[in-house]
Scaffold this motif. Sequence first.
Motif, short mmCIF file in Angstrom:
data_model
loop_
_atom_site.label_atom_id
_atom_site.label_comp_id
_atom_site.label_asym_id
_atom_site.label_seq_id
_atom_site.Cartn_x
_atom_site.Cartn_y
_atom_site.Cartn_z
N HIS A 198 46.50 54.57 39.46
CA HIS A 198 44.83 54.19 40.26
C HIS A 198 45.43 52.39 39.74
N GLY A 199 45.26 52.31 41.32
CA GLY A 199 45.77 51.19 41.33
C GLY A 199 44.78 50.26 40.86
N GLU A 200 43.79 50.61 41.17
CA GLU A 200 42.11 49.70 40.93
C GLU A 200 42.09 49.34 39.30
N ARG A 201 43.16 50.04 38.56
CA ARG A 201 42.78 49.68 37.30
C ARG A 201 43.38 48.38 36.78
N VAL A 202 44.89 48.38 37.56
CA VAL A 202 45.73 46.98 36.95
C VAL A 202 46.03 45.76 38.35
N GLY A 203 45.25 46.18 39.02
CA GLY A 203 45.39 45.26 40.58
C GLY A 203 44.40 43.89 40.08
N PRO A 204 45.22 42.94 40.51
CA PRO A 204 44.67 41.61 40.19
C PRO A 204 43.14 40.89 41.10
N VAL A 205 42.24 40.07 39.98
CA VAL A 205 41.44 40.00 40.82
C VAL A 205 41.47 39.35 42.06
N ARG A 206 41.01 39.72 43.04
CA ARG A 206 41.89 38.93 44.36
C ARG A 206 41.57 37.15 44.25
N GLY A 207 39.90 37.12 43.12
CA GLY A 207 39.89 35.32 43.23
C GLY A 207 39.21 34.50 44.80
N ARG A 208 40.21 33.34 44.49
CA ARG A 208 39.97 32.29 45.32
C ARG A 208 40.67 31.69 46.52
N GLU A 209 42.48 32.47 45.91
CA GLU A 209 43.55 31.73 46.84
C GLU A 209 43.03 32.21 48.48
N ARG A 210 43.22 31.85 49.11
CA ARG A 210 43.75 31.90 50.68
C ARG A 210 44.82 32.44 51.31
N ARG A 211 44.86 34.08 51.39
CA ARG A 211 45.34 34.56 52.21
C ARG A 211 45.68 34.75 53.54
#
Length: 346
Positions: A198-211
Motif C-alpha cells: 500500500h504505497g498510498e499509505r506511506v507516500g509523501p503528499v505531492r505538495g506545491r513543488e514543481r517536478r
Amino acid sequence: MVAELIWQHKHNPYAAGLPPAPLLETCEHVPPAPWAGAELVGGTAGMEGWENRLIEGDKRLVLPALLGEFAGAVDLIYVDPPFMTERTYRGGRGLAYHDRWQRNLDGYLQWLYETFLLLYRLLAPHGSLYVHLDWRAVHFARLLLDEVFREAAAAGGGFQNEIIWHYHSGGRPRRSRGFARKHDTLLLYTRSRQYCFHGERVGPVRGRERRNHMRRQVAEDGRVCWTIHSGGRLYRYYEDERMTPADVWCDISHLHQRDPERNGYATQKPAALLERVLLASSEENDLVLDCFCGSGVTPAVAERLGRRWIACDQSPLAIEVTRERLLQMGPRQAFCLQRVAGTVSE
C-alpha cells in the motif's frame, strides 16, 4: 539463472527435513490493558482468542518451534540481524548482544543462510520479508536471498526492492579518505507476485513543488493540480494526493542519544521506520514476526497499528526491555512471555 554464493562448509541443514522441534513453554500471561478514551489504530476485531507472543531464545530453536503452527502463515517478517560489526553492544542497562565472529565470514554467512531458510518456510504465500543490514553484509545477503527465494522468483516473487534509509547523523568517517557512511539498506523479498503493498499509505503528499516540466493548474472543483503531456497523453496529479513512495528514505531520522523514544537498548531503530514498513506491507490483524526484536520497536508498532505479532530474541535484556515497553503501552492486547522448554534465563 541465479548466481550462487559459495563459502566453506556451506550446507542446508534442512534439506532432508527439520529436526524434532523444541517446545515453547509459557512463563507469563499478560492481560490486555485498555485505556479509557483510547483505541488501537487498527481496532481489535478479528483478534478474539489470539495472544501475542514474546519469546526468549536463539532463533535456531525458536523458529523451528514456530513452524509447526505457523509454517506459511506469517504475513510480514522484519529482521534487523547482527551486521557483522565485530563489536559487543552495551547500554546503560548492561549487555545487549555480541556481534563478534572472529572475522569468520564463512560462519556468519552460514548463520545468515540458515536464518533465511527458516524464515522462508514461515512466510505466507502472499507474505513479505524485509531484511535490514548495512554495507558490511547486505551484498552477501542479497545473493543468499536470491537463492532461498529462487522458486518464488519464478512465480513473480523474490526480490522487489532495495531501500536506502539515509539518516542525518553526526560524526566523520574514521578514515580521512572516503565518504561518510550515512545509510542502512532494507531488502524486500516476497513469496509471490500477489503480495500486500500500500504505497498510498506511506507516500509523501505531492505538495506545491514543481517536478519535471509540469504545469500548475486549478481544476474545476477548485483543487490544485499539476499536469504534463507525455506519449500523447495528459497526466494530472493533485497537490493533496500522495505520490508513489521512493526507495530512498531521507525523512526518517535515526535516534539521537537523548531522544525521548530511546529505552536503553543499543542499536535501537526509530518507530517511524517500522511504521512505514508495517503500513506499506501489512493489513489490520495480519501476523508480523521479528526474531531479532532488540528494543521491541516491531511488536510495539505492530500493537499500535492493530497487527498480531510474534517477537523473539536470544538476549535477556532485549526481552526485558521489550516487555517493559509493551507494558507501558495502552491500549494493548494480551501477550505471553515464552522460552524454549528446558532453558533458564540468565
